[in-house]
Design an enzyme around this catalytic site. Sequence first.
Site, PDB file in Angstrom:
ATOM      1  CE  LYS A  54      51.781 -45.016  40.790  1.00  0.00           C
ATOM      2  NZ  LYS A  54      50.326 -44.769  40.607  1.00  0.00           N
ATOM      3  CD  GLN A  98      47.244 -46.344  39.589  1.00  0.00           C
ATOM      4  OE1 GLN A  98      47.908 -46.043  40.692  1.00  0.00           O
ATOM      5  NE2 GLN A  98      47.664 -46.252  38.658  1.00  0.00           N
ATOM      6  CG  ASP A 123      49.097 -38.757  42.486  1.00  0.00           C
ATOM      7  OD1 ASP A 123      50.134 -38.969  42.164  1.00  0.00           O
ATOM      8  OD2 ASP A 123      48.094 -39.526  42.301  1.00  0.00           O
TER       9      ASP A 123
END
Length: 302
Positions: A54, A98, A123
């Site tokens: 990422k 995460q 997200d």
Amino acid sequence: MAKLINGKEISDKVVKEVGEELQKKKEEHPGFNACLAIVQVGNRSDSNVYIRNKLKKAADIGMGTRMVNLSQEITQPELEAEIDKLNNDPEVDGIIVQLPLDCVNKIDADAVIDRISHEKDVDGLTRENAGRLMRGELDRTIFPCTPYGCLHLVQEATGDKNFVQGKRVVVLGRSKIVGSPAAALFLWHNGTTTICHSKTQNLPEVCRSADILVVAIGKAKFVKGDWVKPGAVVIDCGINVEELEGGKRKLYGDVDFDTAKEVASHITPVPGGVGPMTVAMLIKNTYLQAVERRLGAKNGSL
Ligand code: NDP
């Protein structure tokens, strides 16, 4: 024989387009950038790989990044305070935590995610954004990255932005991260959507009714070719790892690719299908939120 949906190529195209738009905006608005912050608790090796990927994709297009590494010993209030800092930091446009958390203390991950300001929730997993998606408020939410990637793959592979409209869509799996938001996203793109889960009866029959079959259950090669309607588009989110001798690993999807490809019109491989799209959509979401938050505009061209 199905056409292979090349997720690597399609995701590269998304990232390249975002990179070009970002560059343009930087030229038009000196000082403008978009910045993605990643919060990691502990040090899981699989998470390290995902995070590196990422950060690299963001850096490659000149997007800012912020890595927040936190100790395994962190407590819930301390972790929430770290999220608050990023929420209040004007230089940060997108925040992701995460998962799974690698922590010795018991942490309510849902509460941590929910702490993220909904404007920085790239997200798309806060209750606020998930609720808005469920209600079809597509302009006022952020699409979760994996489902967004699935939708984009269908649109790109078929060459039709409106392909979902009027189609029968079956989603296998109802998790917060993939199945449920994917079903909502396809529903609000005017598919007629059915969600299946571990208690669904006559699963093969339900799957065979799908023009678009999205599978996210975490069981290797579970969906067989004779569950697929001839001509269907098959999107396989599954990532199932087989550890081989010598430390090597092999990845399998949730769909039995060899039999399904004989029946489908388009199908994603694993690896190289949905996986790369998730990162691309994260980069896109971060850019879009930066434009909206910093410039007070929606970016219609993407
Ligand atoms: P979860 O374990 O959270 O959810 C699995 C879902 O599948 C549940 O809704 C479960 O039903 C359903 N399910 C399990 N077994 C069956 C069965 N036998 N028949 C029908 N439904 C079943 O998984 P995730 O959604 O997080 O992930 C799914 C897959 O996608 C995994 O392989 C994961 O690695 C992958 N993934 C890939 C990503 C990517 O970037 N490509 C990102 C995220 C996930 P119930 O609710 O009844 O328990």
